[in-house]
Design a protein around this motif. Structure first.
Motif, short mmCIF file in Angstrom:
data_model
loop_
_atom_site.label_atom_id
_atom_site.label_comp_id
_atom_site.label_asym_id
_atom_site.label_seq_id
_atom_site.Cartn_x
_atom_site.Cartn_y
_atom_site.Cartn_z
N ASN A 76 52.71 43.38 37.76
CA ASN A 76 51.47 44.14 37.89
C ASN A 76 50.29 43.18 38.13
N TYR A 77 49.18 43.80 38.50
CA TYR A 77 48.03 42.96 38.88
C TYR A 77 47.36 42.33 37.66
N LEU A 78 47.58 42.86 36.48
CA LEU A 78 46.99 42.26 35.28
C LEU A 78 47.49 40.82 35.11
N ASP A 79 48.77 40.60 35.42
CA ASP A 79 49.30 39.23 35.35
C ASP A 79 48.59 38.33 36.37
N VAL A 80 48.28 38.91 37.52
CA VAL A 80 47.57 38.13 38.55
C VAL A 80 46.19 37.74 38.06
N VAL A 81 45.47 38.69 37.44
CA VAL A 81 44.12 38.42 36.93
C VAL A 81 44.15 37.32 35.87
N VAL A 82 45.13 37.40 34.95
CA VAL A 82 45.24 36.38 33.91
C VAL A 82 45.48 35.01 34.54
N ALA A 83 46.35 34.95 35.54
CA ALA A 83 46.64 33.68 36.20
C ALA A 83 45.41 33.16 36.94
N GLN A 84 44.66 34.06 37.59
CA GLN A 84 43.45 33.64 38.30
C GLN A 84 42.40 33.08 37.35
N VAL A 85 42.20 33.76 36.23
CA VAL A 85 41.22 33.29 35.24
C VAL A 85 41.62 31.92 34.71
N ALA A 86 42.91 31.74 34.42
CA ALA A 86 43.39 30.47 33.90
C ALA A 86 43.20 29.35 34.92
N ILE A 140 51.30 51.92 47.32
CA ILE A 140 52.19 51.01 46.60
C ILE A 140 51.58 50.60 45.28
N ALA A 141 50.22 50.53 45.25
CA ALA A 141 49.52 50.07 44.04
C ALA A 141 48.50 51.13 43.64
N ALA A 142 48.15 51.08 42.34
CA ALA A 142 47.16 52.01 41.81
C ALA A 142 45.74 51.51 42.07
N GLY A 143 44.79 52.45 41.94
CA GLY A 143 43.39 52.07 42.16
C GLY A 143 42.86 51.08 41.16
N ILE A 144 43.50 51.00 39.98
CA ILE A 144 43.03 50.06 38.96
C ILE A 144 43.20 48.62 39.41
N ASP A 145 44.20 48.38 40.27
CA ASP A 145 44.39 47.02 40.77
C ASP A 145 43.21 46.60 41.64
N VAL A 146 42.73 47.54 42.46
CA VAL A 146 41.56 47.24 43.30
C VAL A 146 40.35 46.95 42.41
#
Length: 537
Positions: free
Chosen positions: A438-448, A229-235
């Protein structure tokens, strides 16, 4: 024989009369300028970044054990120990003791200096010594025994000695104020370090909470990758966020250990025998601190009191320099017995002399005038330093008021940012789990979210430290009435010749540290949060 005795009695009476007259005149003239406290004009309603205002001191004004307002038993324990055993503070106490002894030395010149002497000698000369004629029958051997007493006294006509004594007393008072400055500095440094350490504990709790959340995120990305369902870059992104946060937490723990070591030294404990159990949140209450009148602020600052005593000391030095232009009168007397046997108590074997001496400088090439001018310059310099200390005191208070007010507002704003960032983080993860982002949005939210939570803890820590600094700026409960008076400064009685190793306490300064100061191990008190340090090696 009786006539000689009468003449001796008359001379002794004359000398005693002169001494009594000099005693009556001694100290009649004080050449020091009349000393007045410096008074400054303050603006109506003191302006600045803070909220300083005129008003009577209230119950919120700091008291002696000011740290108890933070309601932390462990902090109370550490502050109490630092106040008794900190080596820098004990060294400052010894400086005060030495200043007291210098004051006693200066006062001793007001009294007659009395001494005794005794001696015996055997003397033999050569029978063939130079100028001894042939067949001379004079003795070549003689013994001599003598004992006597002497007294010397300088009447203080121009108050030079008294002004030196007062200078030393004021120096001792300044040393007592310097001790209070050192004590307040150590107390505030300990409180600041302790609050910084507790802030680090709260940050550690945030990091641990985030690490648990990121570990779950890694598992989710791995499950989605396994289901194609997701790419390896998300991991990779999830693992990067987790590892970076773990590294930040490890760095924080290293800085906490260093801070803990600093606290251990402040409380006279070896860092290897000291550990403070961590907590998960900042629990200090907000303290409302009354400021009061500007005049009362100056009475509550020990550094201002020290600068004022130095100014008073410089004023007395002018009197000492002025006295050097006038005659110095000295009376001295000596009496005793001398004989070549043990019949020293016979009147015929007595000896005495007495004298009076007056010395007046006539021409010294301007030396005395240079000393006087230098004394006036030193007084003006002390006055300038006093004014600078007063201005620094008001700056410290204004800084503290501004910081406590603004950081309190900032903490509220950071709290709102944390709430919003956590909502964003949760919603973004839910959207990612549902495949809607996508997981990039998740990373941005986590950092914030992590940044906002850490910033909130840091602001709360700075706020508590600003409260400590405001209390320090207000004197920490000290006031000028705690300075020792002139009678208390004397470290021993006029006829005290025993128990001189440790002087009696004065001005709240006690140098009797006892054996506890040599023990660098603090007992483990788990109930108060102190334990043996964990074995990290």
């Amino acid at each position: 024989m009786w006539g000689r005795a009468r003449r001796q009695s008359m001379r002794a009476a004359c000398l005693a009369g002169c001494a009594m007259m000099a005693a009556g005149l001694g100290g009649c003239v004080d050449l020091a300028p009349k000393y007045r406290h410096a008074h400054y004009l303050y603006p109506d309603n003191w302006q600045g970044e803070g909220i300083m205002h005129y008003g009577a001191p209230a119950d919120g004004a700091p008291r002696g054990d000011w740290w108890v307002v933070f309601n932390d038993p462990l902090l109370n324990r550490l502050e109490e120990r630092a106040g008794r055993l900190n080596p820098d503070l004990q060294a400052a106490a010894e400086t005060f003791t030495q200043a007291r002894d210098l004051s006693a030395e200066a006062a001793s010149a007001l009294y007659p200096q009395i001494g005794g002497n005794a001696g015996a000698s055997n003397n033999q000369s050569s029978q063939h010594r130079l100028w001894r004629g042939a067949g001379a029958q004079g003795p070549t051997y003689m013994s001599s025994q003598q004992w006597g007493a002497s007294v010397r006294w300088e009447p203080d006509f121009w108050s030079e000695i008294r002004n030196r004594k007062r200078m030393r007393q004021q120096q001792a008072q300044a040393a007592a104020a310097d001790f209070a400055v050192a004590r307040l500095s150590i107390q505030s440094e300990l409180a600041n370090d302790y609050m910084q350490l507790r802030g680090m504990d709260a940050q550690h709790a945030v990091y641990q909470d985030s690490i648990r959340y990121y570990q779950t995120a890694v598992q989710i990305t791995q499950m989605r990758q396994a289901g194609a369902i997701a790419a390896g870059i998300d991991v990779s992104r999830a693992q990067t966020q987790l590892s970076a946060t773990q590294a930040s937490d490890t760095d924080l723990q290293a800085r906490r250990a260093v801070m803990e070591h600093a606290i251990a030294v402040l409380v006279n404990t070896s860092p290897s025998a000291f550990h403070i159990m961590p907590i998960t949140e900042i629990r200090f209450p907000k303290v409302k601190i009354a400021v009061g009148l500007p005049s009362t602020l100056l009475e509550r600052r020990p550094d201002v009191a020290s600068a004022e005593r130095n100014m008073a000391q410089a004023n007395r030095a002018i009197g000492v320099s002025r006295a050097a232009f006038y005659p110095h009168v000295t009376f001295s007397a000596m009496a005793g017995f001398m004989d070549n046997g043990f019949t020293l108590d016979k009147v015929a074997n007595g000896m005495y002399n007495y004298a009076a001496q007056a010395v007046l400088p006539l021409f010294q090439g301007g030396m005395r005038r240079a000393e006087l001018q230098r004394s006036w310059s030193q007084y003006r310099q002390a006055e300038d330093r006093y004014r600078a200390t007063v201005l620094a005191a008001f700056k410290d208070v204004e800084d503290g008021l501004s910081l406590t007010h603004d950081l309190d507002v900032e903490a509220g704003q950071e709290g709102e940012a944390v709430k919003a960032s956590l909502r964003t983080q949760n919603m973004t993860m839910q959207l990612y789990t549902g495949g809607l982002t996508n997981y990039l949005d998740v990373v941005v939210a986590q950092v914030a979210a992590l940044t906002a939570r850490i910033a909130q803890v840091q602001v709360e820590t700075r706020y508590m430290q600003a409260q400590v600094e405001l209390i320090r700026a207000l004197g920490g409960g000290w006031d000028s009435s705690q300075l020792p008076n002139h009678r208390q400064i004397r470290p021993f009685g006029p006829l005290q010749y025993s128990h001189l190793r440790i002087p009696k306490a004065a001005g709240g300064v006690n140098v009797d540290n006892g054996a506890e100061s040599k023990d660098l191990e603090m007992p483990a008190l788990p109930a108060q949060g102190l334990t043996a340090p964990p074995n990290q090696r």
